[in-house]
Design a protein around this motif. Structure first.
Motif, PDB file in Angstrom:
ATOM      1  N   SER A 201      -5.595  -3.059  -0.995  1.00 36.64           N
ATOM      2  CA  SER A 201      -4.638  -2.064  -0.509  1.00 36.64           C
ATOM      3  C   SER A 201      -5.404  -0.870   0.067  1.00 36.64           C
ATOM      4  CB  SER A 201      -3.728  -1.606  -1.647  1.00 36.64           C
ATOM      5  OG  SER A 201      -4.492  -1.049  -2.702  1.00 36.64           O
TER       6      SER A 201
ATOM      7  N   LYS B  37     -10.624   5.224  -8.997  1.00 41.00           N
ATOM      8  CA  LYS B  37     -10.755   5.457  -7.566  1.00 41.00           C
ATOM      9  C   LYS B  37     -11.679   4.435  -6.919  1.00 41.00           C
ATOM     10  CE  LYS B  37      -9.938  10.451  -7.945  1.00 41.00           C
ATOM     11  NZ  LYS B  37     -10.490  11.807  -7.670  1.00 41.00           N
TER      12      LYS B  37
ATOM     13  N   LYS C 198      -2.326   7.247   3.648  1.00 41.42           N
ATOM     14  CA  LYS C 198      -2.209   6.875   2.233  1.00 41.42           C
ATOM     15  C   LYS C 198      -2.488   8.085   1.348  1.00 41.42           C
ATOM     16  CE  LYS C 198      -2.400   4.165  -1.510  1.00 41.42           C
ATOM     17  NZ  LYS C 198      -1.309   3.353  -2.053  1.00 41.42           N
ATOM     18  N   SER C 199      -3.453   8.880   1.704  1.00 37.49           N
ATOM     19  CA  SER C 199      -3.856  10.028   0.888  1.00 37.49           C
ATOM     20  C   SER C 199      -2.736  11.052   0.771  1.00 37.49           C
ATOM     21  CB  SER C 199      -5.104  10.676   1.487  1.00 37.49           C
ATOM     22  OG  SER C 199      -6.169   9.748   1.565  1.00 37.49           O
TER      23      SER C 199
ATOM     24  N   ASN D 285     -11.241  -3.406  -3.812  1.00 35.05           N
ATOM     25  CA  ASN D 285     -11.145  -2.113  -4.470  1.00 35.05           C
ATOM     26  C   ASN D 285     -11.454  -2.258  -5.960  1.00 35.05           C
ATOM     27  OD1 ASN D 285     -10.225  -0.991  -2.043  1.00 35.05           O
ATOM     28  ND2 ASN D 285      -8.077  -1.365  -2.570  1.00 35.05           N
TER      29      ASN D 285
ATOM     30  N   ASP E 192      -1.958   9.337  -5.699  1.00 34.63           N
ATOM     31  CA  ASP E 192      -2.369   8.814  -7.007  1.00 34.63           C
ATOM     32  C   ASP E 192      -2.530   7.293  -6.996  1.00 34.63           C
ATOM     33  OD1 ASP E 192      -2.382  11.374  -8.172  1.00 34.63           O
ATOM     34  OD2 ASP E 192      -0.218  11.259  -8.532  1.00 34.63           O
ATOM     35  N   ASN E 193      -2.338   6.673  -5.830  1.00 30.84           N
ATOM     36  CA  ASN E 193      -2.603   5.249  -5.636  1.00 30.84           C
ATOM     37  C   ASN E 193      -1.778   4.368  -6.569  1.00 30.84           C
ATOM     38  OD1 ASN E 193      -3.879   3.245  -4.171  1.00 30.84           O
ATOM     39  ND2 ASN E 193      -5.626   3.116  -5.562  1.00 30.84           N
TER      40      ASN E 193
ATOM     41  N   PRO F 290      -6.801   2.582   0.190  1.00 30.19           N
ATOM     42  CA  PRO F 290      -7.045   3.548  -0.891  1.00 30.19           C
ATOM     43  C   PRO F 290      -6.855   4.982  -0.411  1.00 30.19           C
ATOM     44  CG  PRO F 290      -9.123   2.942   0.103  1.00 30.19           C
ATOM     45  CD  PRO F 290      -8.050   2.171   0.860  1.00 30.19           C
ATOM     46  N   PRO F 291      -6.442   5.873  -1.308  1.00 28.14           N
ATOM     47  CA  PRO F 291      -6.421   7.294  -0.944  1.00 28.14           C
ATOM     48  C   PRO F 291      -7.805   7.911  -1.124  1.00 28.14           C
ATOM     49  CG  PRO F 291      -5.569   7.029  -3.165  1.00 28.14           C
ATOM     50  CD  PRO F 291      -5.906   5.644  -2.656  1.00 28.14           C
TER      51      PRO F 291
ATOM     52  N   SER G 172       0.798  -1.228   0.000  1.00 28.07           N
ATOM     53  CA  SER G 172       0.000   0.000   0.000  1.00 28.07           C
ATOM     54  C   SER G 172       0.829   1.276   0.000  1.00 28.07           C
ATOM     55  CB  SER G 172      -0.924   0.040   1.230  1.00 28.07           C
ATOM     56  OG  SER G 172      -1.950  -0.900   1.148  1.00 28.07           O
TER      57      SER G 172
ATOM     58  N   ASP H  18       0.706   8.588  -0.982  1.00 29.69           N
ATOM     59  CA  ASP H  18       0.560   8.043  -2.340  1.00 29.69           C
ATOM     60  C   ASP H  18      -0.809   8.456  -2.890  1.00 29.69           C
ATOM     61  OD1 ASP H  18       0.818   6.590  -4.686  1.00 29.69           O
ATOM     62  OD2 ASP H  18       0.487   4.630  -3.748  1.00 29.69           O
TER      63      ASP H  18
ATOM     64  N   ARG I  44      -0.939  -0.414  -5.228  1.00 27.68           N
ATOM     65  CA  ARG I  44      -2.329  -0.812  -5.045  1.00 27.68           C
ATOM     66  C   ARG I  44      -2.514  -2.298  -5.348  1.00 27.68           C
ATOM     67  NH1 ARG I  44      -5.760   2.686  -8.973  1.00 27.68           N
ATOM     68  NH2 ARG I  44      -7.422   1.221  -8.394  1.00 27.68           N
TER      69      ARG I  44
END
Length: 538
Positions: free
Chosen positions: A526, A487, A512-513, A482, A518-519, A528-529, A234, A516, A522
Motif C-alpha cells: 500500500s 512506519k 496518502k500523508s 512495507n 496514521d496509515n 505509505p505516508p 491505500s 491517512d 495498509r
C-alpha cells in the motif's frame, strides 16, 4: 515454515505468533462493537459476519480466493469476515477495526496476484464488498453507477440489458472484480479505443479513514486522482464508481487463431510487436503463449510452442480483413477465422467461454477455474529481437505443458494520447506492450518459483529499466514490501513504488500523508505516508 512470496524473518514470525495468540479477544470485541453499532437487528447483522466458529466461515473465505496458493493451511486466516450491505455497516467496520487494533483487507473480486485483499500476517478482518453489486445505467447521460463489489460480467450484462449501443472498457475475465480492477487502472480489449477503465471514471463514493462518505467534490481532485490507479487498499473503501459508458457498434468481430513454431510463429510475433500498437484504435490483437503436447512434434518430449492471437475489432469482418491484409498479412487471417457478434457476446468470448454461451453466464461469479500460481509483469518500449524471443521460448519448454503462460498486451491508440500523469498508471506514450507471465505452483513449487525468477532475469535486457516497470494489478511482492507494523521509509517503499508508478509515486505518497497519516489502510504494497516535515529533505 517457508513463505516464498513474503520474505519474513524468524523474529517477525515470533512477533506474529504472539499477536495471533492474543487476537481472539480482539475479534470478539470487534464483533461486539459491530453488533452494538448496527442499526439492524442482531439476527440480520449475524448473517453478515463470519468467524471461525461459524460453519459457513470457510465457504465465505474461499468464495472469491482466485489464487489457490493462498488457500493452504499455512496461510493466515482472517479473524472475521464481514459482508456489509449498507454504507453505515462499512463505516462501523472501519470504526471497530480501529478500536480493536485489527487490520482491514478490502476484497472485491479476490483476484490479487499476492492475495493482498484477503491475507495478512498481522491480525486482520476481511471487508468483503460482494453485496455492493448494483449497476445503475443512465442512458440519458451515458453513465452508470457501479457498486464496489460488481464483477466485469455483472457490469457487462447489466449494460447490455439496458442498451446495445454502449459498453465499458473493463477487463477480460467475467468474474474479476471491477473495484480492484479500476483501483489499479484496469484494462481490457477496448483500451486502444477508450483507454483504461479508470480513464472513464468521473465520480466515486469513498469511505475514508474517519468513516466519512466522500464524493469527488468532497474528497478533492488529488484524492480522486489517487484512487484511480494506485492499487486498492491505500486510501479507503470505494463503495461505488460513476463511469462513462462508451459507444460500441451493434456488430463487432472477434477471432482467435493459433500459430506454432512450425507455422512461423516467431517471425509472426516479431512483426506483431511493431504493428499491434499502430493498428487503428478499433482493433486490438493480444497474444498468449503456451506449451502443448502434439504427436506431430519432432521433439522427443512431444512438446510444441503455440501462440494464440485473439482479437476484438469494433466493426465488421470485411473492414477487419482489409486492415489485416494491409498491415499484418503475416498472420494469414481468413474470413473463416472470424465471427461477427454483439458486443456482449464478445465479452462472453473473452471470458474464455464458447461463443454461443448465453450472456447470463456472466452473472456467475464463480464459473471460471481457479489456479495456484505466481505471476509478474513488464513493459517494453522496443521490439524484442528474434534471438531474444527464441530464448523466451526455450524457457517455456523447461516446464511441463500447460503450467507456464505468456501474455502480451499491446498499447498505442488512445493509450498513447493520454498524459502519463493523468492517473497514477504511467505507461502511456512510447510503450509497445505489456508482458505478463505466470507459472502454476500447485506442484513442484520451489522449481517453478525459481523458473519465474530465472525468466525474470532473462527478460531484463529487453524490457524497461531505471526503474524496471511493473503493473500494480499484477502485484509482485518479490520487488519489495512495507513493514508489517510501524512506519515504512520512502526509500524502502520506492523499491516497488517507483516500478509501479514511476514519478507518480511521489504524488501518491504526498496524498496518502494527508488523507491517512496514521496509515490505517495498509498492506504489503500500500502507499505509505511520510511525515510532511521530511519532504523538504527528499
Amino acid at each position: 515454515m517457508e513463505l516464498p512470496t513474503r520474505q519474513i524473518s524468524l523474529s517477525f514470525l515470533l512477533v506474529i505468533s504472539t499477536l495471533l495468540f492474543s487476537s481472539a479477544s480482539n475479534s470478539d470485541e470487534f464483533v461486539q462493537c459491530l453488533t452494538k453499532l448496527s442499526k439492524e437487528s442482531a439476527p440480520t447483522v449475524s448473517k453478515l459476519i463470519f468467524t471461525p466458529k461459524n460453519s459457513s466461515y470457510n465457504a465465505a473465505l474461499l468464495y472469491s480466493i482466485n489464487n489457490l496458493r493462498f488457500t493452504r493451511p499455512t496461510t493466515p486466516k482472517p479473524r472475521v469476515i464481514i459482508t456489509p450491505t449498507t454504507e453505515s455497516q462499512v463505516q462501523s467496520v472501519i470504526y471497530c477495526a480501529k478500536k480493536t487494533n485489527l487490520e482491514i483487507r478490502i476484497r472485491s473480486g479476490g483476484h490479487s496476484f499476492e492475495g493482498l485483499s484477503y491475507v495478512s500476517y498481522v491480525p486482520f478482518v476481511i471487508l468483503d464488498l460482494r453485496n455492493f453489486n448494483q449497476v445503475t445505467p443512465d442512458l440519458r447521460s451515458a453513465t452508470a453507477w457501479v457498486g464496489g463489489g460488481v464483477t466485469n460480467g455483472e457490469l457487462y450484462y447489466r449494460i447490455s440489458q439496458a442498451t446495445s449501443d454502449y459498453g465499458f472498457p473493463s477487463g477480460l475475465w467475467g468474474n474479476v472484480g471491477v473495484g480492484g480492477l479500476i483501483s489499479g487502472g484496469g484494462y481490457g480489449m477496448m483500451r486502444r479505443k477508450y483507454g483504461l477503465s479508470a480513464d472513464q471514471v468521473i465520480d466515486a463514493k469513498l469511505i475514508d479513514v474517519h468513516g466519512k462518505i466522500l464524493d469527488r467534490k468532497a474528497m478533492g481532485e488529488d484524492l480522486f486522482w489517487a484512487i484511480r490507479g494506485s492499487g486498492g487498499g491505500s486510501f479507503g473503501v470505494v463503495i461505488a464508481w460513476k463511469v462513462n459508458l462508451v459507444r460500441v457498434p451493434r456488430t463487432v468481430t472477434v477471432f482467435r487463431v493459433y500459430r506454432s513454431l512450425a507455422q512461423n510463429m516467431t517471425n509472426i510475433f516479431y512483426k506483431w510487436q511493431s504493428v499491434a500498437p499502430r493498428f487503428p484504435k478499433e482493433l486490438d490483437i493480444r497474444c498468449n503463449g503456451q506449451i502443448f503436447l502434439s504427436e506431430n512434434s519432432t521433439r522427443p518430449d512431444k512438446k510444441i510452442m503455440v501462440m494464440n492471437f485473439e482479437s476484438l475489432y469494433l466493426g465488421r469482418v470485411d473492414s477487419l480483413l482489409k486492415v489485416m491484409k494491409q498491415q499484418f498479412p503475416e498472420l494469414g487471417l481468413v474470413r473463416e477465422d472470424c465471427f461477427e457478434v454483439s458486443w456482449i457476446q464478445a465479452m462472453v468470448f473473452f471470458t474464455n467461454l464458447p461463443l454461443e454461451t448465453p450472456p447470463e453466464v456472466l452473472l456467475n461469479r464463480t464459473i471460471l477455474n481457479r489456479i495456484d500460481f505466481k505471476g509478474r509483469s513488464d513493459f517494453t518500449t522496443k521490439p524484442i529481437p528474434i534471438k531474444g524471443l527464441e530464448g523466451i521460448w526455450d524457457f517455456m519448454f523447461q516446464l511441463p505443458n500447460g503450467t507456464a503462460f505468456l501474455q502480451f498486451t499491446p498499447f498505442g491508440g488512445r493509450m498513447s494520447e493520454i498524459p502519463d500523469t493523468a492517473l497514477p498508471f504511467p505507461y502511456r506514450a512510447g510503450y509497445l506492450y505489456m508482458i505478463n507471465l505466470y507459472a502454476l505452483t500447485d506442484e513442484d513449487e520451489a522449481n517453478r518459483l525459481q523458473w519465474v525468477r530465472n525468466i525474470d532475469d532473462y527478460l531484463a535486457p529487453y524490457v524497461t529499466s531505471n526503474p524496471r516497470s511493473a503493473y500494480v494489478n499484477y502485484a509482485n511482492l518479490w520487488m519489495g514490501t512495507n513493514n508489517p507494523r510501524g512506519k515504512t521509509s520512502y526509500a524502502q517503499a520506492s523499491k516497488w513504488g517507483k516500478r509501479y508508478f514511476k514519478n507518480n509515486f511521489d504524488r501518491l505518497v504526498r496524498i496518502k500523508s494527508k488523507a491517512d497519516p496514521d496509515n490505517f489502510f495498509r498492506h504489503e504494497q500500500s502507499i505509505p505516508p511520510i511525515s510532511l516535515s521530511l519532504w523538504s529533505d527528499m
